[in-house]
Write an enzyme that holds these catalytic residues in place. Structure first.
Site, PDB file in Angstrom:
ATOM      1  N   CYS A   1      -2.847  11.321   3.987  1.00  0.00           N
ATOM      2  CA  CYS A   1      -3.193  10.394   2.894  1.00  0.00           C
ATOM      3  C   CYS A   1      -3.110  11.094   1.549  1.00  0.00           C
ATOM      4  O   CYS A   1      -2.842  10.466   0.528  1.00  0.00           O
ATOM      5  CB  CYS A   1      -4.627   9.894   3.017  1.00  0.00           C
TER       6      CYS A   1
ATOM      7  N   GLU B   1       0.823  -1.216   0.000  1.00  0.00           N
ATOM      8  CA  GLU B   1       0.000   0.000   0.000  1.00  0.00           C
ATOM      9  C   GLU B   1       0.856   1.265   0.000  1.00  0.00           C
ATOM     10  O   GLU B   1       0.390   2.358   0.307  1.00  0.00           O
ATOM     11  CB  GLU B   1      -0.975  -0.021   1.179  1.00  0.00           C
TER      12      GLU B   1
ATOM     13  N   HIS C   1      -4.080   1.435   7.546  1.00  0.00           N
ATOM     14  CA  HIS C   1      -2.702   1.749   7.160  1.00  0.00           C
ATOM     15  C   HIS C   1      -1.981   2.232   8.419  1.00  0.00           C
ATOM     16  O   HIS C   1      -2.602   2.845   9.300  1.00  0.00           O
ATOM     17  CB  HIS C   1      -2.649   2.900   6.135  1.00  0.00           C
TER      18      HIS C   1
HETATM   19  O1  SUG Z   1      -7.715   2.920   0.782  1.00  0.00           O
HETATM   20  N1  SUG Z   1     -10.519   5.010   1.027  1.00  0.00           N
HETATM   21  C1  SUG Z   1      -9.098   4.863   1.024  1.00  0.00           C
HETATM   22  C2  SUG Z   1      -8.462   5.809   2.008  1.00  0.00           C
HETATM   23  C3  SUG Z   1      -6.981   5.819   1.883  1.00  0.00           C
HETATM   24  C4  SUG Z   1      -6.298   6.532   3.002  1.00  0.00           C
HETATM   25  N2  SUG Z   1      -4.894   6.526   2.803  1.00  0.00           N
HETATM   26  C5  SUG Z   1      -3.966   6.483   3.786  1.00  0.00           C
HETATM   27  N3  SUG Z   1      -4.266   6.148   5.001  1.00  0.00           N
HETATM   28  N4  SUG Z   1      -2.755   6.699   3.471  1.00  0.00           N
HETATM   29  C6  SUG Z   1      -8.709   3.405   1.343  1.00  0.00           C
HETATM   30  O2  SUG Z   1      -9.381   2.786   2.156  1.00  0.00           O
HETATM   31  C7  SUG Z   1     -12.788   4.630   0.169  1.00  0.00           C
HETATM   32  C8  SUG Z   1     -13.470   4.641  -1.169  1.00  0.00           C
HETATM   33  C9  SUG Z   1     -14.953   4.454  -1.080  1.00  0.00           C
HETATM   34  O3  SUG Z   1     -15.409   3.792  -0.146  1.00  0.00           O
HETATM   35  O4  SUG Z   1     -15.656   4.983  -1.967  1.00  0.00           O
HETATM   36  C10 SUG Z   1     -11.280   4.463   0.044  1.00  0.00           C
HETATM   37  O5  SUG Z   1     -10.799   3.874  -0.887  1.00  0.00           O
END
Ligand code: SUG
Length: 446
Positions: free
Chosen positions: A367, A173, A246
């Site tokens: 993020c 990731e 994460h």
């Molecule tokens: O991968 N949310 C992302 C958020 C990413 C956050 N990134 C870090 N922590 N670095 C994920 O879960 C939600 C999309 C939706 O539900 O429509 C989403 O993909």
């Protein structure tokens, strides 16, 4: 000028919506089906980036990816024109349609793992796009991220690798599970890789562990890192269970400072000892641990205290935490921040920013950005149209006002007009960011 830590923020795409696609990400789950505000979302993100650029940091942007990804739907058996494909998928596979419409590439911390040239055996800056295999909607991102990074970080100074093999053994990731500590950005550092599980074990957690140890080790090898300066740490099971999908939901670090929640790591003492050992001769790490009895893990996750940018601001002698508004609105995190900044630790200021649209999908200030440490020569080799100046900021705001919808519901994804609008927006963007007229797949097909 020595090396700088630049932030490249993902421009939030025109199809930003609440699909509820990320199991184990509490915010994504909670907001499934809510109406999003794509225009407000992209402007929030750009404003955050502009604030840091104005304060004197190097700030870049990364383009959104093409959504809907009709190529993916074709591989899944849909045929005909793109409009027909959208109509058919809306009817027979609406869940799949939500996946190919996600604007998830906005979360640039998951775009890639980056190792500065000071850490690598060949003296190049290495970037490995994340394969994001754990979730369907994000598993689409890797190859397009590789393409974008190759256009932005072009030339001999940079090594943009392909994503790791797209299989659960190498579940990766990106920078969200990677922290680099150092005495100064241009000198050698310690690269900390945090994983949730080993590929060989039988993972029985309630939520997925999205990063494997094997992926971390592979990235370190690909980048030619010194094994003595790498640390591999297991994420706390309690943190994953509480919704830390994460590591950057419970930990952030820069320069010598690591700011983390008490439950972030499975073996905290072992982790700290390993970091100290890897830093020997370079610097003494400074640990700022937030105890569970001051900020319960549930509050840390809902407020996103740790999903902040920890920044050395020009002219300041202590670090600044660029934190989401939600941290100010949560009693325990707000009072923690007040105590922290009035004390004499390494973090002297907290700045609260509004990125609520992204937060509702589990994406805070950290993020939204990919950190890239650049020497002056490397900085001058970056595609300069992707660096945020007053002019680029103004053009991007005007572009968003012109092309983005004010509101978007999950039902709206069935409307092929949204696909056409998104393509028009992205087509105009390739001009603004000087990415070339063939940057997106739909442009290459025209
Ligand atoms: O991968 N949310 C992302 C958020 C990413 C956050 N990134 C870090 N922590 N670095 C994920 O879960 C939600 C999309 C939706 O539900 O429509 C989403 O993909």
């Amino acid at each position: 000028m020595t090396a700088v830590e630049a932030n490249f923020d993902g421009i939030i795409g025109p199809t930003h919506n609440y699909g509820g696609l990320s199991f184990g990400n509490m915010a994504s789950d909670r907001n499934r089906g809510a109406v999003s505000a794509p225009r407000a979302a992209v402007l929030e993100g750009l404003k955050k980036a502009k604030q840091l650029a104005e304060a004197g940091l190097v700030q870049g942007v990364l383009p959104p990816q093409e959504r809907p990804d009709t190529g993916f739907l074709r591989r899944a058996g849909f045929a005909g024109t793109d409009v027909q494909i959208i109509e058919a998928a809306a009817k027979s596979a609406p869940g799949l349609l939500r996946n190919v419409y996600s604007a998830s590439p906005m979360w640039a911390a998951n775009a890639a793992t980056v190792s500065p040239s000071a850490d690598t055996s060949d003296g190049r800056l290495h970037l490995t796009p994340a394969n994001l295999v754990t979730t369907l909607h994000r598993s689409i991102e890797g190859p397009a991220t590789q393409h974008a990074l190759s256009r932005i970080f072009a030339g001999d100074r940079f090594a943009v690798h392909p994503p790791l093999p797209p299989q659960s053994t190498f579940a990766d990731e990106g920078a969200a599970n990677h922290v680099r500590l150092c005495a100064d950005h241009g000198g050698p550092g310690v690269e900390i890789f945090v994983y949730g599980r080993e590929a060989s074990e039988n993972w029985t957690g309630q939520f997925p562990a999205r990063q494997s140890r094997e992926a971390c080790e592979a990235v370190a090898r690909v980048h030619g890192l010194d094994p003595e300066r790498c640390v591999f740490i297991r994420q706390g099971q309690a943190a994953i269970d509480a919704g830390a999908f994460h590591n950057d939901v419970v930990c952030v670090g820069t320069l010598k400072t690591l700011f983390f929640h008490e439950l972030a790591f499975e073996d905290k003492a072992g982790a700290m000892a390993a970091i100290r050992a890897a830093a020997e001769g370079l610097f003494d790490p400074v640990f700022v641990e937030v105890p569970e009895n001051e900020v319960p893990i549930g509050d840390a996750i809902s407020s996103y205290l740790f999903n902040s940018q920890l920044l050395a601001m020009p002219g300041a002698d202590r670090l600044m935490l660029n934190a989401p508004m939600e941290t100010q609105e949560t009693a325990s995190t707000q009072s923690y921040c007040t105590r922290m900044t009035t004390g004499n630790g390494p973090i002297g200021t907290v700045n609260y920013v509004d990125v609520r649209q992204s937060m509702r999908n589990g994406g805070g200030p950290a993020c939204l950005r990919l950190r890239v440490v650049l020497t002056p020569d490397e900085l001058s080799a970056v595609n300069s149209s992707c660096l945020l100046t007053d002019n680029i900021y103004a053009s991007l705001c005007g572009w968003a006002e012109q092309h983005y919808r004010e509101a978007l519901s999950v039902d709206d994804l069935a409307d092929p007009a949204l696909m056409q609008e998104s393509r028009q927006a992205l087509d105009a963007l390739t001009g603004l960011l000087n990415l070339g007229p063939d940057f997106y797949p739909f442009q290459r097909r025209q």
